[in-house]
Design a protein around this motif. Sequence first.
Motif, PDB file in Angstrom:
ATOM      1  N   SER A   6     -10.785   6.929  -5.846  1.00 45.04           N
ATOM      2  CA  SER A   6     -10.247   8.274  -6.115  1.00 45.04           C
ATOM      3  C   SER A   6      -9.102   8.227  -7.128  1.00 45.04           C
ATOM      4  O   SER A   6      -8.692   9.258  -7.653  1.00 45.04           O
ATOM      5  N   ILE A   7      -8.599   7.030  -7.422  1.00 45.11           N
ATOM      6  CA  ILE A   7      -7.527   6.870  -8.402  1.00 45.11           C
ATOM      7  C   ILE A   7      -7.965   7.395  -9.763  1.00 45.11           C
ATOM      8  O   ILE A   7      -7.162   7.937 -10.520  1.00 45.11           O
ATOM      9  N   THR A   8      -9.246   7.273 -10.063  1.00 48.38           N
ATOM     10  CA  THR A   8      -9.768   7.731 -11.353  1.00 48.38           C
ATOM     11  C   THR A   8      -9.649   9.244 -11.473  1.00 48.38           C
ATOM     12  O   THR A   8      -9.193   9.760 -12.494  1.00 48.38           O
ATOM     13  N   ARG A   9     -10.002   9.967 -10.424  1.00 58.86           N
ATOM     14  CA  ARG A   9      -9.885  11.426 -10.417  1.00 58.86           C
ATOM     15  C   ARG A   9      -8.418  11.844 -10.473  1.00 58.86           C
ATOM     16  O   ARG A   9      -8.046  12.771 -11.169  1.00 58.86           O
ATOM     17  N   LEU A  10      -7.574  11.122  -9.759  1.00 60.87           N
ATOM     18  CA  LEU A  10      -6.172  11.487  -9.634  1.00 60.87           C
ATOM     19  C   LEU A  10      -5.348  11.161 -10.881  1.00 60.87           C
ATOM     20  O   LEU A  10      -4.579  11.987 -11.359  1.00 60.87           O
ATOM     21  N   ARG A  11      -5.506   9.944 -11.407  1.00 62.47           N
ATOM     22  CA  ARG A  11      -4.638   9.483 -12.493  1.00 62.47           C
ATOM     23  C   ARG A  11      -5.375   9.161 -13.787  1.00 62.47           C
ATOM     24  O   ARG A  11      -4.746   8.904 -14.803  1.00 62.47           O
ATOM     25  N   GLY A  12      -6.708   9.139 -13.747  1.00 64.30           N
ATOM     26  CA  GLY A  12      -7.479   8.877 -14.961  1.00 64.30           C
ATOM     27  C   GLY A  12      -7.762   7.414 -15.229  1.00 64.30           C
ATOM     28  O   GLY A  12      -8.487   7.074 -16.154  1.00 64.30           O
ATOM     29  N   TYR A  13      -7.187   6.510 -14.436  1.00 62.37           N
ATOM     30  CA  TYR A  13      -7.415   5.069 -14.607  1.00 62.37           C
ATOM     31  C   TYR A  13      -8.576   4.615 -13.736  1.00 62.37           C
ATOM     32  O   TYR A  13      -8.793   5.146 -12.646  1.00 62.37           O
ATOM     33  N   LEU A  23       4.522  -2.305 -11.819  1.00 60.86           N
ATOM     34  CA  LEU A  23       5.247  -1.208 -11.186  1.00 60.86           C
ATOM     35  C   LEU A  23       5.758  -0.228 -12.246  1.00 60.86           C
ATOM     36  O   LEU A  23       5.661   0.986 -12.088  1.00 60.86           O
ATOM     37  N   GLU A  24       6.281  -0.757 -13.340  1.00 62.40           N
ATOM     38  CA  GLU A  24       6.821   0.066 -14.417  1.00 62.40           C
ATOM     39  C   GLU A  24       5.743   0.888 -15.111  1.00 62.40           C
ATOM     40  O   GLU A  24       6.015   1.971 -15.628  1.00 62.40           O
ATOM     41  N   GLU A  25       4.515   0.391 -15.145  1.00 62.20           N
ATOM     42  CA  GLU A  25       3.408   1.136 -15.750  1.00 62.20           C
ATOM     43  C   GLU A  25       2.839   2.160 -14.771  1.00 62.20           C
ATOM     44  O   GLU A  25       2.246   3.153 -15.179  1.00 62.20           O
ATOM     45  N   ASN A  26       3.032   1.934 -13.504  1.00 68.11           N
ATOM     46  CA  ASN A  26       2.472   2.778 -12.450  1.00 68.11           C
ATOM     47  C   ASN A  26       3.337   4.010 -12.172  1.00 68.11           C
ATOM     48  O   ASN A  26       2.825   5.111 -12.006  1.00 68.11           O
ATOM     49  N   MET A  27       4.654   3.816 -12.119  1.00 61.12           N
ATOM     50  CA  MET A  27       5.582   4.885 -11.733  1.00 61.12           C
ATOM     51  C   MET A  27       6.470   5.305 -12.889  1.00 61.12           C
ATOM     52  O   MET A  27       6.694   4.532 -13.812  1.00 61.12           O
ATOM     53  N   THR A  28       7.006   6.515 -12.762  1.00 64.45           N
ATOM     54  CA  THR A  28       8.004   6.956 -13.739  1.00 64.45           C
ATOM     55  C   THR A  28       9.299   6.178 -13.478  1.00 64.45           C
ATOM     56  O   THR A  28       9.530   5.733 -12.348  1.00 64.45           O
ATOM     57  N   PRO A  29      10.144   6.026 -14.489  1.00 61.95           N
ATOM     58  CA  PRO A  29      11.408   5.299 -14.282  1.00 61.95           C
ATOM     59  C   PRO A  29      12.260   5.906 -13.156  1.00 61.95           C
ATOM     60  O   PRO A  29      12.946   5.187 -12.438  1.00 61.95           O
ATOM     61  N   GLN A  30      12.212   7.232 -12.994  1.00 60.24           N
ATOM     62  CA  GLN A  30      13.008   7.884 -11.959  1.00 60.24           C
ATOM     63  C   GLN A  30      12.523   7.561 -10.552  1.00 60.24           C
ATOM     64  O   GLN A  30      13.272   7.723  -9.589  1.00 60.24           O
ATOM     65  N   SER A  31      11.290   7.122 -10.409  1.00 59.06           N
ATOM     66  CA  SER A  31      10.735   6.810  -9.085  1.00 59.06           C
ATOM     67  C   SER A  31      10.890   5.345  -8.700  1.00 59.06           C
ATOM     68  O   SER A  31      10.845   5.010  -7.520  1.00 59.06           O
ATOM     69  N   ASP A  67      -3.479  10.249 -19.220  1.00 56.26           N
ATOM     70  CA  ASP A  67      -3.322  11.246 -20.282  1.00 56.26           C
ATOM     71  C   ASP A  67      -1.854  11.556 -20.607  1.00 56.26           C
ATOM     72  O   ASP A  67      -1.550  12.443 -21.398  1.00 56.26           O
ATOM     73  N   GLY A  68      -0.912  10.830 -19.967  1.00 54.93           N
ATOM     74  CA  GLY A  68       0.506  11.037 -20.225  1.00 54.93           C
ATOM     75  C   GLY A  68       1.186  11.990 -19.253  1.00 54.93           C
ATOM     76  O   GLY A  68       2.402  12.093 -19.234  1.00 54.93           O
ATOM     77  N   SER A  69       0.429  12.704 -18.447  1.00 54.69           N
ATOM     78  CA  SER A  69       1.023  13.587 -17.448  1.00 54.69           C
ATOM     79  C   SER A  69       1.468  12.750 -16.250  1.00 54.69           C
ATOM     80  O   SER A  69       1.327  11.526 -16.244  1.00 54.69           O
ATOM     81  N   THR A  70       2.018  13.402 -15.247  1.00 48.47           N
ATOM     82  CA  THR A  70       2.421  12.704 -14.028  1.00 48.47           C
ATOM     83  C   THR A  70       1.890  13.450 -12.818  1.00 48.47           C
ATOM     84  O   THR A  70       1.537  14.627 -12.898  1.00 48.47           O
TER      85      THR A  70
END
Length: 186
Positions: A6-13, A23-31, A67-70
């Motif tokens: 389901s990660i593909t539907r959710l995040r596109g990967y 971790l840095e590629e997975n989450m935003t810096p604020q998280s 796609d660059g969104s979060t």
Amino acid sequence: TYISPSITRLRGYTVEEAMAQTLEENMTPQSIEPTMRIMAEEDIKERSGQYDPGRITTLEMELTCKDGSTVWMENRVTYLRDSDGKITAYLGVSRDITERKKAEESLQRNYDTQNVVNSILRLALKSTSLEEILAHTLGLVLSIPLLAFQARGAILLVEDASKELVMKTQNGLSEAIQKSCARVPF
């Protein structure tokens, strides 16, 4: 060792792409920082020997999409243990809370706006002149970024030649607004 397709539907990967991410590629810096802090606190509990082995840790984090969104996720982490009670793995179950986070942000903006209105009313009751009310009002409105964006150059209260209060719309910051802003402490 496993990520749901389901990660593909959710995040596109793809699953493979998501598993290869740091971790840095997975989450935003604020998280990253809050997540690492909570997991460090859990590690301290674990090493202290004073813990509930069946506990569940809940984490909220903002993940990046291809796609660059979060997207905001709530992750409930349980600890898989061996026969001696030592953690051998983590099991995380995630759900999308993006809409909930948007609703929370909207409520916060409404709360901030209401606080500004209440502050303006309190100051207006204490103020002795239109100029003082305007200066206080501009200071409060411009202190909230969303309101400042909407208010700058939009509406102007002025005294006309007959000394009556008149509302005029402006395309840019007028001289009167600039003068009032100059007197407002930021």
